[in-house]
Design a protein around this motif. Structure first.
Motif, mmCIF file in Angstrom:
data_model
loop_
_atom_site.group_PDB
_atom_site.id
_atom_site.type_symbol
_atom_site.label_atom_id
_atom_site.label_comp_id
_atom_site.label_asym_id
_atom_site.label_seq_id
_atom_site.Cartn_x
_atom_site.Cartn_y
_atom_site.Cartn_z
ATOM 1 N N VAL A 84 17.169 -17.644 57.899
ATOM 2 C CA VAL A 84 17.973 -16.423 57.761
ATOM 3 C C VAL A 84 19.058 -16.364 58.839
ATOM 4 O O VAL A 84 20.222 -16.071 58.560
ATOM 5 C CB VAL A 84 17.072 -15.169 57.833
ATOM 6 N N ASN A 86 20.348 -18.871 60.583
ATOM 7 C CA ASN A 86 21.357 -19.907 60.368
ATOM 8 C C ASN A 86 22.338 -19.518 59.281
ATOM 9 O O ASN A 86 23.539 -19.731 59.396
ATOM 10 C CB ASN A 86 20.670 -21.226 59.979
ATOM 11 N N PHE A 87 21.800 -18.926 58.214
ATOM 12 C CA PHE A 87 22.650 -18.486 57.114
ATOM 13 C C PHE A 87 23.632 -17.431 57.604
ATOM 14 O O PHE A 87 24.835 -17.496 57.334
ATOM 15 C CB PHE A 87 21.771 -17.926 55.983
ATOM 16 N N MET A 90 26.434 -18.913 59.678
ATOM 17 C CA MET A 90 27.492 -19.560 58.877
ATOM 18 C C MET A 90 28.408 -18.519 58.252
ATOM 19 O O MET A 90 29.630 -18.663 58.221
ATOM 20 C CB MET A 90 26.856 -20.392 57.767
ATOM 21 N N MET A 91 27.775 -17.443 57.763
ATOM 22 C CA MET A 91 28.550 -16.406 57.091
ATOM 23 C C MET A 91 29.499 -15.730 58.076
ATOM 24 O O MET A 91 30.676 -15.527 57.789
ATOM 25 C CB MET A 91 27.604 -15.371 56.480
ATOM 26 N N HIS A 93 30.621 -16.937 60.856
ATOM 27 C CA HIS A 93 31.629 -17.905 61.273
ATOM 28 C C HIS A 93 32.820 -17.916 60.326
ATOM 29 O O HIS A 93 33.971 -17.984 60.725
ATOM 30 C CB HIS A 93 30.993 -19.298 61.331
ATOM 31 N N LYS A 94 32.488 -17.844 59.011
ATOM 32 C CA LYS A 94 33.563 -17.907 58.018
ATOM 33 C C LYS A 94 34.296 -16.566 57.895
ATOM 34 O O LYS A 94 35.523 -16.525 57.843
ATOM 35 C CB LYS A 94 32.958 -18.293 56.663
ATOM 36 N N MET A 105 27.972 -18.339 68.897
ATOM 37 C CA MET A 105 27.460 -19.520 69.562
ATOM 38 C C MET A 105 26.033 -19.325 70.060
ATOM 39 O O MET A 105 25.320 -20.287 70.295
ATOM 40 C CB MET A 105 28.372 -19.903 70.716
#
Lengths: 195, 200
Positions: A84, A86-87, A90-91, A93-94, A105
């Motif tokens: 969860v 990590n997901f 990523m979200m 970050h974008k 970070m």
């Protein structure tokens, strides 16, 4: 309502995760050299702890209990929390580079931090409901942030202090942490007094 | 037993798929230099470099904000390979605590070599240098602002600038640092120039 308030106070001060339960000591010692870094770490931990207490409650109640595989709890929690977080990383970050600069970070760093897993397991042990679990996680995180920011502020100043050679660096850090821990013991019983 | 295995296979597959998809959907291009530096770092995420992890340290190196010798787990080998990659000098593995002490500097006159020419006294804007002609001079440390104006006039090069050791007495909270990138700085600079030109 006062019950929730009490839960929050008790997790922040009385049962402080770092100084009383001694969980999450690695980020506490590791990234408290600079106040800026410590603040970022504290914010990210708040985010992860709240998220992980919610997701671990759901996993426990809708997967582990119906299938009667509670003995796999630890590994299941690690899997779910890591995935969860990590997901989310990523979200973020974008979609929001600004927020990523503050939190991003740190997120992968704390996914399997002992405080995170500790909150999830304690939630199950004390049999908290969904809302209480989230509150417990959030309170633990606020307590962590408070201690983290206090400690980083002390350490920034400590860097300039005239410390005897053998105590320089990590030893004086640990002694400071110990003294803070003793200070936090002063809150013991506060949650009973409010009752 | 079987329920446990099946549940875990299902859970792991589900999260694997979600993360795999997310990696494609939310892909963010990053600078190849940072990736290369990051690949050399030991990935222990210990924070001993005072950054939050290996990647933030790699970003700081790439931006020129950090030295290459701050990683104790990497050791001398890492410094060597980073120096090769970035084409910079190899520097010994350092204790990054020193970075925290970057503070003000003061002038100190090496009294053995001073000839008493009074040139530095005339140059000092804050009258922090004491002495008379043909007599040895000295700097009043508490008055010195570290402006370095006394260094060029000295005919025998006997003035050295040394950093003031930070103590609890002169400790201050550091000034907040704003990360302004070059483009922003340029825009601010040109706007300022326009404003100045209009007003004069």
């Amino acid at each position: 309502m006062s019950e929730y308030f009490l839960l929050l106070i008790s997790t922040i001060f009385v049962n402080n995760f770092v100084l009383v339960k001694f969980l999450g000591l690695c980020p506490f010692m590791g990234s408290s050299r600079k106040l800026e870094v410590a603040t970022g770490m504290a914010l990210a931990t708040t985010f992860v702890l709240t998220l992980s207490s919610a997701s671990s409650y759901l996993v426990n109640h809708y997967i582990l209990l119906p299938l009667e595989i509670e003995y796999l709890r630890t590994i299941a929690f690690i899997l779910v929390i890591a995935a969860v977080v990590n997901f989310t990383e990523m979200m973020v970050h974008k979609t929001s580079p600004m927020l990523y600069q503050v939190l991003g970070m740190f997120l992968p760093l704390i996914t399997t931090n002992c405080a995170v897993l500790g909150v999830a397991l304690l939630n199950v042990q004390t049999d908290y409901g969904f809302f209480e679990s989230i509150l417990f996680g959030f309170g633990a995180a606020i307590g962590f942030s408070l201690v983290m920011i206090l400690f980083a502020s002390i350490r920034e100043r400590l860097a300039a202090a005239d410390v005897p050679d053998i105590f320089q660096g990590a030893p004086i850090g640990l002694i400071t942490a110990g003294l803070m821990s003793i200070a936090f013991l002063g809150f013991t019983g506060l949650d009973k007094g409010l009752n | 037993m079987l329920a446990g295995i099946l549940a875990f296979v299902a859970l792991a597959t589900f999260f694997g798929l979600v993360l795999g998809l997310a990696a494609v959907v939310f892909k963010v291009e990053s600078s190849p230099v940072i990736d290369q530096i990051d690949a050399l770092l030991p990935q222990t995420q210990c924070g001993q470099c005072s950054f939050a992890g290996c990647r933030p340290y790699a970003e700081a190196i790439a931006a020129g904000e950090a030295q290459i010798n701050l990683c104790p787990p990497g050791g001398e080998n890492l410094v060597q390979s980073l120096a090769d990659l970035l084409d910079v000098e190899v520097i010994p593995l350092g204790d990054n605590d020193d970075d925290l002490f970057q503070g003000p500097i003061v002038a100190v006159i090496i009294e053995d070599t001073c000839i008493g020419c009074t040139l530095c006294i005339q140059a000092c804007p804050v009258d922090a240098i004491l002495g008379a002609a043909k007599q040895m001079h000295t700097v009043i440390e508490s008055e010195c602002t570290g402006c370095e104006l006394c260094v060029p006039p000295c005919p025998v090069d006997c003035i050295e600038m040394i950093p003031v050791k930070q103590t609890l007495k002169n400790w201050r909270w550091p000034v907040p640092q704003y990360s302004v990138n070059n483009k922003q700085a340029e825009t601010i600079f040109t706007t300022l120039k326009h404003v100045l030109a209009e007003n004069t």
